[in-house]
Scaffold this active site. Structure first.
Site, PDB file in Angstrom:
ATOM      1  N   ASN A 146       0.868  -1.174   0.000  1.00 49.48           N
ATOM      2  CA  ASN A 146       0.000   0.000   0.000  1.00 49.48           C
ATOM      3  C   ASN A 146       0.911   1.233   0.000  1.00 49.48           C
ATOM      4  O   ASN A 146       1.470   1.594   1.031  1.00 49.48           O
ATOM      5  CB  ASN A 146      -0.894  -0.026   1.252  1.00 49.48           C
ATOM      6  CG  ASN A 146      -1.720   1.237   1.395  1.00 49.48           C
ATOM      7  OD1 ASN A 146      -1.818   2.044   0.476  1.00 49.48           O
ATOM      8  ND2 ASN A 146      -2.314   1.428   2.569  1.00 49.48           N
TER       9      ASN A 146
ATOM     10  N   LYS B  65       0.108   4.275  -0.417  1.00 52.08           N
ATOM     11  CA  LYS B  65      -0.549   5.486   0.107  1.00 52.08           C
ATOM     12  C   LYS B  65      -0.287   6.664  -0.842  1.00 52.08           C
ATOM     13  O   LYS B  65      -0.185   6.445  -2.041  1.00 52.08           O
ATOM     14  CB  LYS B  65      -0.077   5.770   1.536  1.00 52.08           C
ATOM     15  CG  LYS B  65      -0.165   4.502   2.403  1.00 52.08           C
ATOM     16  CD  LYS B  65       0.033   4.750   3.860  1.00 52.08           C
ATOM     17  CE  LYS B  65      -0.070   3.421   4.604  1.00 52.08           C
ATOM     18  NZ  LYS B  65      -0.131   3.541   6.032  1.00 52.08           N
TER      19      LYS B  65
ATOM     20  N   HIS C   1      -9.672   1.062   4.770  1.00 52.79           N
ATOM     21  CA  HIS C   1      -8.389   1.352   5.429  1.00 52.79           C
ATOM     22  C   HIS C   1      -8.623   2.370   6.542  1.00 52.79           C
ATOM     23  O   HIS C   1      -9.425   3.299   6.387  1.00 52.79           O
ATOM     24  CB  HIS C   1      -7.372   1.888   4.404  1.00 52.79           C
ATOM     25  CG  HIS C   1      -5.989   1.928   4.972  1.00 52.79           C
ATOM     26  ND1 HIS C   1      -5.575   2.936   5.808  1.00 52.79           N
ATOM     27  CD2 HIS C   1      -4.941   1.074   4.862  1.00 52.79           C
ATOM     28  CE1 HIS C   1      -4.322   2.695   6.193  1.00 52.79           C
ATOM     29  NE2 HIS C   1      -3.911   1.573   5.620  1.00 52.79           N
TER      30      HIS C   1
ATOM     31  N   GLU D  16      -6.987   4.841   7.499  1.00 51.12           N
ATOM     32  CA  GLU D  16      -6.778   6.243   7.112  1.00 51.12           C
ATOM     33  C   GLU D  16      -8.018   6.794   6.411  1.00 51.12           C
ATOM     34  O   GLU D  16      -8.363   7.965   6.570  1.00 51.12           O
ATOM     35  CB  GLU D  16      -5.515   6.371   6.243  1.00 51.12           C
ATOM     36  CG  GLU D  16      -4.268   6.232   7.106  1.00 51.12           C
ATOM     37  CD  GLU D  16      -3.037   5.700   6.383  1.00 51.12           C
ATOM     38  OE1 GLU D  16      -2.975   5.761   5.154  1.00 51.12           O
ATOM     39  OE2 GLU D  16      -2.128   5.199   7.080  1.00 51.12           O
TER      40      GLU D  16
ATOM     41  N   GLU E  77      -5.488  -4.849  10.447  1.00 52.74           N
ATOM     42  CA  GLU E  77      -4.487  -3.801  10.671  1.00 52.74           C
ATOM     43  C   GLU E  77      -4.840  -3.001  11.929  1.00 52.74           C
ATOM     44  O   GLU E  77      -5.642  -2.059  11.856  1.00 52.74           O
ATOM     45  CB  GLU E  77      -4.459  -2.837   9.478  1.00 52.74           C
ATOM     46  CG  GLU E  77      -4.082  -3.478   8.168  1.00 52.74           C
ATOM     47  CD  GLU E  77      -3.509  -2.457   7.191  1.00 52.74           C
ATOM     48  OE1 GLU E  77      -2.371  -2.639   6.761  1.00 52.74           O
ATOM     49  OE2 GLU E  77      -4.194  -1.456   6.881  1.00 52.74           O
TER      50      GLU E  77
ATOM     51  N   GLY F  48       2.274   2.473  10.728  1.00 51.03           N
ATOM     52  CA  GLY F  48       3.262   3.549  10.606  1.00 51.03           C
ATOM     53  C   GLY F  48       3.936   3.927  11.911  1.00 51.03           C
ATOM     54  O   GLY F  48       4.566   4.976  12.000  1.00 51.03           O
TER      55      GLY F  48
ATOM     56  N   SER G 187       3.173  -1.818  10.288  1.00 52.18           N
ATOM     57  CA  SER G 187       4.621  -1.814  10.551  1.00 52.18           C
ATOM     58  C   SER G 187       5.321  -3.122  10.178  1.00 52.18           C
ATOM     59  O   SER G 187       6.291  -3.522  10.823  1.00 52.18           O
ATOM     60  CB  SER G 187       4.903  -1.454  12.018  1.00 52.18           C
ATOM     61  OG  SER G 187       4.479  -0.127  12.269  1.00 52.18           O
TER      62      SER G 187
ATOM     63  N   GLY H 157       2.958  -1.044   4.217  1.00 54.89           N
ATOM     64  CA  GLY H 157       2.953   0.370   3.845  1.00 54.89           C
ATOM     65  C   GLY H 157       4.369   0.868   3.627  1.00 54.89           C
ATOM     66  O   GLY H 157       4.983   0.649   2.579  1.00 54.89           O
TER      67      GLY H 157
END
Ligand code: PGA
Length: 256
Positions: free
Chosen positions: A14, A16, A100, A102, A172, A178, A214, A235
């Protein structure tokens, strides 16, 4: 069309809002240099919308699949700034991410909106990776399982049993995305089993479950070695082709 080889682990990138078109194409070219044959793992890359077409062209006939990070649940028309499923298909996307954290947290996507997207993706004949995960507060108050089941049942509401083969779920935990923090592989397996049992009950079949948050080459084996975990959604570590390739190679070791 073949969906995924279920004997092989899934490694999904991903990206992003990173990498412009030249950077995306360069990554694809560099990764291809390491491919004598197709990878013996399912590799899916989710670039930004604008890079889908050029890198789908680059990866044509290599076995590497391309996905979109988002989509509209509308078909076409006056929806400024939105991208439809037909547009994504014509660009070469075969997968779409939905739910997701986010999108949930920064763009206020509700369970209802996520469900509309899931249904639209399936109706269009593409495959979806539905993301679910608890916040730190929810984990600390011991309600992780309830949160996952609530997100999952909302996202999959109204899904036809015949479409279940086109769905994977990525677990996730929000606090792991992150941050450099990861859930223990035992906890990830526990949630993976929860998800598989849910779909067995509702749809009479298990489902591939990925872990995300992560993941990097130094911890990927902890997750990919687990039979309950079918892959990883990566990510930050997927932005560098050397690091991403290391994760693919680990996945290949645990693929049949
Ligand atoms: P991360 O992101 O690997 O950078 O934690 C994972 C994701 O958001 O899918």
């Amino acid at each position: 069309m073949i969906y995924l080889n279920f004997n092989q682990k899934i490694v999904a990138a991903n990206w992003k809002m990173n990498k412009d078109i030249p950077e995306s194409v360069l990554f694809a070219k560099n990764l291809k240099k390491h491919m004598k044959n197709e990878f013996s793992a399912n590799v899916i890359i989710f670039p930004s919308f604008v890079s889908i077409y050029p890198i789908a062209q680059e990866f044509d006939k290599t076995g590497v699949k391309i996905g979109a990070q988002n989509c509209s649940y509308e078909s076409s028309g006056a929806f400024t700034g939105e991208v439809s499923m037909d547009m994504l298909k014509s660009a070469g996307a075969e997968f779409v991410l939905a739910g997701h954290s986010e999108r949930r947290n920064l763009f206020f996507e509700s369970n209802e909106v996520i469900n509309k997207k899931v249904l639209k993706i399936l109706q269009s004949g593409l495959k979806v990776i539905v993301c679910v995960g608890e916040s730190l507060e929810e984990r600390e108050s011991g309600i992780t399982k309830n949160v996952i089941l609530e997100q999952l049942s909302a996202a999959l509401s109204g899904v036809k049993s015949s479409d279940i083969k086109n769905i994977s779920v990525a677990y996730e935990p929000m606090w792991a995305i992150g941050t450099g923090k990861v859930v223990s592989s035992a906890d990830a397996c526990c949630v993976a089993n929860l998800i598989k049992n849910f779909t067995k009950k509702e749809f009479k079949t298990g489902i591939p479950v990925l872990y995300g948050g992560s993941v990097k080459s130094s911890n990927a084996e902890d997750f990919l070695s687990m039979p309950e975990i079918d892959g990883v959604l990566v990510g930050g570590a997927a932005l560098d082709e050397t690091e991403f390739l290391k994760i693919i190679n680990i996945a290949e070791r645990f693929s049949k």
